[in-house]
Design a protein around this motif. Structure first.
Motif, PDB file in Angstrom:
ATOM      1  N   GLU A  52      -2.281  11.449  19.932  1.00 25.13           N
ATOM      2  CA  GLU A  52      -1.113  12.436  20.137  1.00 25.13           C
ATOM      3  C   GLU A  52      -0.138  12.016  19.327  1.00 25.13           C
ATOM      4  N   THR A  53       0.324  10.996  18.795  1.00 25.51           N
ATOM      5  CA  THR A  53       1.325  10.941  18.078  1.00 25.51           C
ATOM      6  C   THR A  53       1.238  10.648  16.391  1.00 25.51           C
ATOM      7  N   ASP A  54      -0.012  10.437  16.001  1.00 27.17           N
ATOM      8  CA  ASP A  54      -0.271   9.935  14.854  1.00 27.17           C
ATOM      9  C   ASP A  54      -1.197  11.210  14.230  1.00 27.17           C
ATOM     10  N   PRO A  55      -0.522  11.878  13.286  1.00 23.72           N
ATOM     11  CA  PRO A  55      -1.077  13.221  12.608  1.00 23.72           C
ATOM     12  C   PRO A  55      -2.459  12.770  11.905  1.00 23.72           C
ATOM     13  N   ARG A  56      -2.732  11.656  11.444  1.00 25.06           N
ATOM     14  CA  ARG A  56      -3.915  11.225  10.753  1.00 25.06           C
ATOM     15  C   ARG A  56      -5.064  11.014  11.799  1.00 25.06           C
ATOM     16  N   VAL A  57      -4.752  10.377  12.961  1.00 28.08           N
ATOM     17  CA  VAL A  57      -5.869  10.280  14.109  1.00 28.08           C
ATOM     18  C   VAL A  57      -5.984  11.648  14.413  1.00 28.08           C
ATOM     19  N   HIS A  58      -5.043  12.425  14.853  1.00 24.51           N
ATOM     20  CA  HIS A  58      -5.159  13.672  15.361  1.00 24.51           C
ATOM     21  C   HIS A  58      -5.996  14.548  14.398  1.00 24.51           C
ATOM     22  N   ALA A  59      -5.925  14.610  13.164  1.00 27.25           N
ATOM     23  CA  ALA A  59      -6.710  15.371  12.423  1.00 27.25           C
ATOM     24  C   ALA A  59      -8.139  14.845  12.385  1.00 27.25           C
ATOM     25  N   ALA A  60      -8.186  13.412  12.201  1.00 24.87           N
ATOM     26  CA  ALA A  60      -9.521  12.920  12.092  1.00 24.87           C
ATOM     27  C   ALA A  60     -10.431  13.219  13.472  1.00 24.87           C
ATOM     28  N   LEU A  61      -9.473  13.389  14.663  1.00 23.85           N
ATOM     29  CA  LEU A  61     -10.264  13.664  15.853  1.00 23.85           C
ATOM     30  C   LEU A  61     -10.589  15.110  16.026  1.00 23.85           C
ATOM     31  N   ALA A  62      -9.703  16.023  15.496  1.00 20.85           N
ATOM     32  CA  ALA A  62     -10.173  17.513  15.287  1.00 20.85           C
ATOM     33  C   ALA A  62     -11.182  17.699  14.465  1.00 20.85           C
ATOM     34  N   GLU A  63     -11.373  16.998  13.253  1.00 23.95           N
ATOM     35  CA  GLU A  63     -12.502  17.048  12.407  1.00 23.95           C
ATOM     36  C   GLU A  63     -13.902  16.654  12.914  1.00 23.95           C
TER      37      GLU A  63
END
Length: 72
Positions: A52-63
Motif C-alpha cells: 500500500e505504501t511502497d510504490p516498488r512493492v505495489h508495482a511488483a505485486l501488480a506485475e
C-alpha cells in the motif's frame, strides 16, 4: 458501527501445498532474522502495508498478479 484501530477482520486463505510450504519457509526465515516469534498474520499485515505504501512493492505485486492472470 464505526471501525476502530483495534477492530480486526478475519479471513481464511486456502493455499496449495507449494504456496503453504513457501509461506512456512518465509515465516521461519523472518523468525530467524527477527530473533523472535513472528506470527504469519504479522507477515501478511506487513506485506499489505508495504504494498500500500511502497510504490516498488505495489508495482511488483501488480506485475506478479498480471503474470498469474489466466493460470488459476
Amino acid at each position: 458501527m464505526t471501525a476502530t484501530a483495534s477492530a480486526k477482520s478475519k479471513f481464511t486463505v486456502l493455499l496449495d501445498p507449494a504456496d503453504a510450504l513457501a509461506f512456512d519457509s518465509l515465516a521461519l526465515d523472518m523468525r530467524y532474522r527477527a530473533g523472535r516469534r513472528v506470527e504469519k498474520s504479522e507477515i501478511l499485515r506487513t506485506l499489505i502495508r508495504l504494498a500500500e505504501t511502497d510504490p516498488r512493492v505495489h508495482a511488483a505485486l501488480a506485475e506478479a498478479l498480471d503474470r498469474r492472470q489466466g493460470t488459476n
